[in-house]
Write an enzyme that holds these catalytic residues in place. Sequence first.
Site, PDB file in Angstrom:
ATOM      1  N   SER A   1      -2.863  10.614  10.629  1.00  0.00           N
ATOM      2  CA  SER A   1      -2.189   9.324  10.502  1.00  0.00           C
ATOM      3  C   SER A   1      -0.699   9.544  10.761  1.00  0.00           C
ATOM      4  O   SER A   1      -0.299  10.593  11.284  1.00  0.00           O
ATOM      5  CB  SER A   1      -2.442   8.760   9.105  1.00  0.00           C
ATOM      6  OG  SER A   1      -1.876   7.480   8.972  1.00  0.00           O
TER       7      SER A   1
ATOM      8  N   CYS B   1     -21.941 -33.444   1.305  1.00  0.00           N
ATOM      9  CA  CYS B   1     -23.289 -33.948   1.009  1.00  0.00           C
ATOM     10  C   CYS B   1     -23.705 -33.710  -0.433  1.00  0.00           C
ATOM     11  O   CYS B   1     -24.816 -34.101  -0.825  1.00  0.00           O
ATOM     12  CB  CYS B   1     -24.311 -33.319   1.953  1.00  0.00           C
ATOM     13  SG  CYS B   1     -24.548 -31.535   1.680  1.00  0.00           S
TER      14      CYS B   1
ATOM     15  N   LYS C   1       4.338   0.010  18.223  1.00  0.00           N
ATOM     16  CA  LYS C   1       3.192   0.407  17.408  1.00  0.00           C
ATOM     17  C   LYS C   1       2.111  -0.677  17.493  1.00  0.00           C
ATOM     18  O   LYS C   1       2.281  -1.771  16.961  1.00  0.00           O
ATOM     19  CB  LYS C   1       3.601   0.621  15.950  1.00  0.00           C
ATOM     20  CG  LYS C   1       2.453   1.088  15.062  1.00  0.00           C
ATOM     21  CD  LYS C   1       2.894   1.257  13.625  1.00  0.00           C
ATOM     22  CE  LYS C   1       1.738   1.704  12.754  1.00  0.00           C
ATOM     23  NZ  LYS C   1       0.622   0.720  12.747  1.00  0.00           N
TER      24      LYS C   1
ATOM     25  N   TYR D   1       0.835  -1.203   0.000  1.00  0.00           N
ATOM     26  CA  TYR D   1       0.000   0.000   0.000  1.00  0.00           C
ATOM     27  C   TYR D   1       0.875   1.260   0.000  1.00  0.00           C
ATOM     28  O   TYR D   1       0.636   2.203  -0.765  1.00  0.00           O
ATOM     29  CB  TYR D   1      -0.910  -0.019   1.230  1.00  0.00           C
ATOM     30  CG  TYR D   1      -1.717   1.240   1.436  1.00  0.00           C
ATOM     31  CD1 TYR D   1      -2.903   1.452   0.746  1.00  0.00           C
ATOM     32  CD2 TYR D   1      -1.287   2.225   2.325  1.00  0.00           C
ATOM     33  CE1 TYR D   1      -3.644   2.621   0.931  1.00  0.00           C
ATOM     34  CE2 TYR D   1      -2.014   3.390   2.519  1.00  0.00           C
ATOM     35  CZ  TYR D   1      -3.194   3.584   1.821  1.00  0.00           C
ATOM     36  OH  TYR D   1      -3.920   4.733   2.006  1.00  0.00           O
ATOM     37  N   ASP D   2       1.893   1.269   0.857  1.00  0.00           N
ATOM     38  CA  ASP D   2       2.754   2.445   0.936  1.00  0.00           C
ATOM     39  C   ASP D   2       3.552   2.645  -0.351  1.00  0.00           C
ATOM     40  O   ASP D   2       3.842   3.777  -0.748  1.00  0.00           O
ATOM     41  CB  ASP D   2       3.707   2.327   2.126  1.00  0.00           C
ATOM     42  CG  ASP D   2       2.977   2.510   3.450  1.00  0.00           C
ATOM     43  OD1 ASP D   2       1.927   3.177   3.455  1.00  0.00           O
ATOM     44  OD2 ASP D   2       3.439   1.960   4.461  1.00  0.00           O
TER      45      ASP D   2
END
Length: 678
Positions: free
Chosen positions: A105, A438, A138, A59-60
């Site tokens: 963030s 099944c 963290k 992502y980064d």
Amino acid sequence: MKLISFLFLIVTASVVRLIAAEPAAADARDQIEALRAEIARHDRLYHRQAEPVIDDAAYDQLKRRLAELERAHPDAATAAVPLAPIGDDRSGHFPHYRHRERMLSLDKAYAEAEVRAFHARLVKMLGRDDLEFVVEPKFDGLAISVTYERGRLVRAVTRGNGIEGDDITANVGLIDGLPRTLTATMEHPWPEIVEVRGEIHVPLETFARLNAEREAAGETGFANPRNLAAGTVRQADARSVGSRGLRVVFFGLGACEPAAAQPATQQRLHAALRAWGLPVIPEVWPARGADELVRAIAAVGRARGEFPFPTDGAVVKLDAVALQREAGSGEAAPRWALAYKFAPERAETRLRAITLQVGRTGVLTPVAELVPVAIAGSTVTRATLHNRDEIARKDIRIGDFVYLEKAGDVIPAVVGVNLSRRLPEAQPYRFPVACPACYTPVTRGDSEVAVRCPNLGCPAQLRRRLEHFASKACLDIEGLGPAMIEILVGEGWVRELPDLYRLRRADLLALGRNNEKSVDRLLAGIERSKRADLWRVVHGLGVPQVGAATAKDLARQCGSLAGVAELGPKTIPALGDLRFQGVIADLISVGVGAESVAAVTGRLKGRVLVLTGTLPTLTRAEVTARIEAAGGKVSNAVSRHTHFVVAGAEPGSKLKQAHEFGVPVIDEAELLRLIAGK
């Protein structure tokens, strides 16, 4: 000290395309918009649905590639569809509330060079090279902001878009260890208004226990502690918050009024949070200068294996609040803090087969059967593949060499495929269209990722339901293990839970597979289960969203099994399902006359106890049962509200916390004397 570096990562084909070669100027806008759309999609999956499909490093890398393109083509960046500065976790199911101060963030780093560059930027910006920092573990959970006014908890809000978030006060208020009122001291009086910032998480021990219970019941395990915490705290039924053992920890401030009440340093903030009675980080590492900063991050990395909570990195913060203010913040993150992400341990092995587990609710869970491989201190032979979509998205094929990581350093998961070693004959995996047990055609709801067998009479589902019903967490029926259940279902003698109470001794002996003692032990165990506590029977029914804690609440409220059938659907709609109503009625007809646990009047009424270490004679389940029978409550975390810590051999950090909080520590013998009133 050399830090773990960010060496490589495996990402989906779409990510690979998006970080490809530099585009021509004419294509820059299209590439920027494509990257922004892809990042926005991953933001939704991570923040709103708690179901990420790529790791943080991938992502980064997307965000870094986007930043490079925007710098190279500013005109195209301005013309492209804008991207929100931070991910938005607002779910749409809760009212919104505006933060008094923005909740940002953190910028990420994966290598030592990035940490040193961060330090160099601050040195240049602040004009001094004697900067002091605090390095914290963290936590890997859900960011939360809790507001106290005049010492009283008034609101709990998720980060949201940084400006406003989901108001989840009712759910957060049920988290064990979170005080409703702050404690004031002469040295640390609480401010008139304060937003304390932290993280909601699930302790690793709790996560492992919950997944073991789900596996025993044939259900898909939770992917990682972060997803479990984020999903649980947003449950419409708030009782799940208490039953799943969520915890919260605080390490930051938002608004603080009056401003003079804010501690002058990050280290003093930790002391103030602890003095106010809030759960805090157990240990932090001070550092001065770049070299000490690097060593402190490495120390957190070495210590993380001993942490009882999920962590995926270390957070670096300037210690002095005055310097934090001088450094300021960008659009998405403060300039005075950085999150260093540890690279997860990874291994490569071969996928031998994909098998399917059918759970008691009919969900088909694919499992990777692997050539044994060592990772993070254990040998792994199997790993979850989660669901059909995950197999298709990662294009996992039998015979592939796959990359394995321990999600949250807890459970093994297949995170990618080594395409360079794929054999030409490897074919895409075709998920079955019929139940392997099944042969009933499988179904999938419009809003679900799970594929289910809809046949309630499916023998695989029945076996799982019986295993759950007979487990120690429910009715604890001695002798009714998987092998016996296989026989009973195979012979057709048990088609639903109440049939257990119709078994005949002569039939069991006629099988010739069991001696008289084992048959009599089984029948005696089944007979004893008729007198089990009501909550155990309710838990054993396997009703969706009814765990042990909710079952105990229902038992207290309803008083009898008949009461559960009549009153239970008002709070748990699934209990109104005709199948569960039929099973309850049938259980009553065969003599399962469980009554509610008697009103709590025991010696430990209202007392909160925490267990740590191995006790000499009692198992964790046995001692918990005795404490609850005596009116006490067992908590997973030590706080100022804990009355006793019961310590056995090899106690963990809870013993140290007990001494810090001044909580009395007792052994098993003393606990039994308390229960007996001696």
